[in-house]
Scaffold this motif. Structure first.
Motif, PDB file in Angstrom:
ATOM      1  N   THR A  89      30.768  14.920 -49.549  1.00 38.98           N
ATOM      2  CA  THR A  89      32.099  15.443 -49.848  1.00 38.98           C
ATOM      3  C   THR A  89      32.243  16.861 -49.320  1.00 38.98           C
ATOM      4  O   THR A  89      33.258  17.208 -48.710  1.00 38.98           O
ATOM      5  CB  THR A  89      32.365  15.396 -51.372  1.00 38.98           C
ATOM      6  N   LEU A  90      31.225  17.681 -49.513  1.00 36.39           N
ATOM      7  CA  LEU A  90      31.265  19.060 -49.003  1.00 36.39           C
ATOM      8  C   LEU A  90      31.358  19.065 -47.487  1.00 36.39           C
ATOM      9  O   LEU A  90      32.095  19.871 -46.913  1.00 36.39           O
ATOM     10  CB  LEU A  90      30.038  19.835 -49.471  1.00 36.39           C
TER      11      LEU A  90
ATOM     12  N   CYS B 256      38.832  13.434 -47.748  1.00 36.64           N
ATOM     13  CA  CYS B 256      37.817  12.984 -46.795  1.00 36.64           C
ATOM     14  C   CYS B 256      37.332  11.569 -47.098  1.00 36.64           C
ATOM     15  O   CYS B 256      36.829  10.882 -46.215  1.00 36.64           O
ATOM     16  CB  CYS B 256      36.649  13.961 -46.742  1.00 36.64           C
ATOM     17  N   TRP B 257      37.499  11.105 -48.340  1.00 36.16           N
ATOM     18  CA  TRP B 257      37.076   9.755 -48.734  1.00 36.16           C
ATOM     19  C   TRP B 257      38.181   8.718 -48.557  1.00 36.16           C
ATOM     20  O   TRP B 257      37.945   7.528 -48.781  1.00 36.16           O
ATOM     21  CB  TRP B 257      36.572   9.755 -50.181  1.00 36.16           C
ATOM     22  N   ASN B 258      39.367   9.135 -48.167  1.00 40.09           N
ATOM     23  CA  ASN B 258      40.435   8.168 -47.881  1.00 40.09           C
ATOM     24  C   ASN B 258      40.053   7.393 -46.617  1.00 40.09           C
ATOM     25  O   ASN B 258      39.647   7.998 -45.619  1.00 40.09           O
ATOM     26  CB  ASN B 258      41.776   8.864 -47.676  1.00 40.09           C
ATOM     27  N   LYS B 259      40.185   6.095 -46.653  1.00 44.92           N
ATOM     28  CA  LYS B 259      39.734   5.267 -45.522  1.00 44.92           C
ATOM     29  C   LYS B 259      40.453   5.581 -44.219  1.00 44.92           C
ATOM     30  O   LYS B 259      39.912   5.326 -43.146  1.00 44.92           O
ATOM     31  CB  LYS B 259      39.844   3.796 -45.875  1.00 44.92           C
ATOM     32  N   ASN B 260      41.638   6.186 -44.300  1.00 42.16           N
ATOM     33  CA  ASN B 260      42.368   6.551 -43.082  1.00 42.16           C
ATOM     34  C   ASN B 260      42.049   7.972 -42.615  1.00 42.16           C
ATOM     35  O   ASN B 260      42.605   8.434 -41.631  1.00 42.16           O
ATOM     36  CB  ASN B 260      43.869   6.382 -43.290  1.00 42.16           C
ATOM     37  N   ASP B 261      41.154   8.664 -43.290  1.00 44.26           N
ATOM     38  CA  ASP B 261      40.784  10.031 -42.913  1.00 44.26           C
ATOM     39  C   ASP B 261      39.755  10.001 -41.783  1.00 44.26           C
ATOM     40  O   ASP B 261      38.853   9.158 -41.772  1.00 44.26           O
ATOM     41  CB  ASP B 261      40.209  10.763 -44.137  1.00 44.26           C
ATOM     42  N   ARG B 262      39.865  10.940 -40.868  1.00 38.97           N
ATOM     43  CA  ARG B 262      38.951  10.976 -39.712  1.00 38.97           C
ATOM     44  C   ARG B 262      37.496  11.219 -40.115  1.00 38.97           C
ATOM     45  O   ARG B 262      36.577  10.934 -39.352  1.00 38.97           O
ATOM     46  CB  ARG B 262      39.408  12.024 -38.700  1.00 38.97           C
ATOM     47  N   ASN B 263      37.266  11.753 -41.317  1.00 37.34           N
ATOM     48  CA  ASN B 263      35.901  11.997 -41.791  1.00 37.34           C
ATOM     49  C   ASN B 263      35.244  10.755 -42.376  1.00 37.34           C
ATOM     50  O   ASN B 263      34.022  10.686 -42.474  1.00 37.34           O
ATOM     51  CB  ASN B 263      35.914  13.082 -42.876  1.00 37.34           C
TER      52      ASN B 263
ATOM     53  N   TYR C  78      32.063   8.987 -41.027  1.00 37.59           N
ATOM     54  CA  TYR C  78      30.826   9.754 -41.220  1.00 37.59           C
ATOM     55  C   TYR C  78      30.345   9.648 -42.665  1.00 37.59           C
ATOM     56  O   TYR C  78      29.161   9.473 -42.932  1.00 37.59           O
ATOM     57  CB  TYR C  78      31.043  11.222 -40.854  1.00 37.59           C
ATOM     58  N   LEU C  79      31.283   9.758 -43.592  1.00 31.56           N
ATOM     59  CA  LEU C  79      30.909   9.723 -45.001  1.00 31.56           C
ATOM     60  C   LEU C  79      30.415   8.351 -45.420  1.00 31.56           C
ATOM     61  O   LEU C  79      29.539   8.235 -46.268  1.00 31.56           O
ATOM     62  CB  LEU C  79      32.095  10.142 -45.871  1.00 31.56           C
ATOM     63  N   SER C  80      30.967   7.315 -44.814  1.00 32.41           N
ATOM     64  CA  SER C  80      30.583   5.944 -45.157  1.00 32.41           C
ATOM     65  C   SER C  80      29.271   5.527 -44.495  1.00 32.41           C
ATOM     66  O   SER C  80      28.735   4.477 -44.820  1.00 32.41           O
ATOM     67  CB  SER C  80      31.687   4.976 -44.759  1.00 32.41           C
ATOM     68  N   GLY C  81      28.785   6.328 -43.544  1.00 33.16           N
ATOM     69  CA  GLY C  81      27.543   6.004 -42.855  1.00 33.16           C
ATOM     70  C   GLY C  81      27.732   5.273 -41.544  1.00 33.16           C
ATOM     71  O   GLY C  81      26.752   4.970 -40.857  1.00 33.16           O
ATOM     72  N   ALA C  82      28.969   4.974 -41.164  1.00 34.37           N
ATOM     73  CA  ALA C  82      29.218   4.290 -39.897  1.00 34.37           C
ATOM     74  C   ALA C  82      28.862   5.181 -38.705  1.00 34.37           C
ATOM     75  O   ALA C  82      28.475   4.682 -37.650  1.00 34.37           O
ATOM     76  CB  ALA C  82      30.674   3.839 -39.799  1.00 34.37           C
TER      77      ALA C  82
END
Length: 144
Positions: free
Chosen positions: A14-15, A63-70, A73-77
């Motif tokens: 998240t950070l 950043c955790w919204n599925k449509n966010d560009r981050n 990365y956060l999901s591990g993809a």
């Protein structure tokens, strides 16, 4: 409340997603908004229970919204750059352990100054800190 390794990882991610361009103190400030939600003094908090739950609460950390560009990365993809993740982990560890003091004055909200205009909730909130590209607030009344 005992934090888990998953809490640590989700907070660090998240950070990275919310504040990877910030200094360590800037990331610590963002981490404190999460901690202030985790320990809000309520038995059943609207924010969630624990660091991972608070970070993953829908529509709270964009950043955790599925449509966010981050999100990839956060999901591990996609891999988060190791040095950037290491700094985020350092901030997460210091805040979770309580070894870094809260520079936000109890803030539970913030927004990035790169937004075109402040969010509507900021109008009725008490600004507590401006650090780097973020403005921090304590919000009274209804949760956002």
């Amino acid at each position: 409340m005992t934090a888990t390794e998953n809490d640590r990882d989700i907070l660090a991610r998240t950070l990275w997603g919310e504040a990877r361009g910030e200094s360590l103190p800037g990331q610590i400030a963002v981490a404190w908004t999460v901690r202030n939600r985790v320990f809000d003094g309520k038995t059943k908090s609207w924010w969630g229970e624990g660091y991972a739950s608070v970070c993953l609460k829908p529509w709270q950390f964009s950043c955790w919204n599925k449509n966010d560009r981050n999100y990839p990365y956060l999901s591990g993809a996609k891999p988060i750059p190791a040095a950037q993740y290491a700094q985020a982990l350092k901030a997460a560890d210091q805040v979770m352990a309580g070894t870094a003091p809260d520079p936000t004055g109890g803030a539970t909200h913030y927004y990035a100054t790169t937004m075109p205009k402040p969010p509507t909730w900021a109008k009725d909130a008490k600004q507590t800190l401006r650090l780097g590209q973020h403005v921090f607030f304590r919000v009274f009344g209804k949760s956002c």
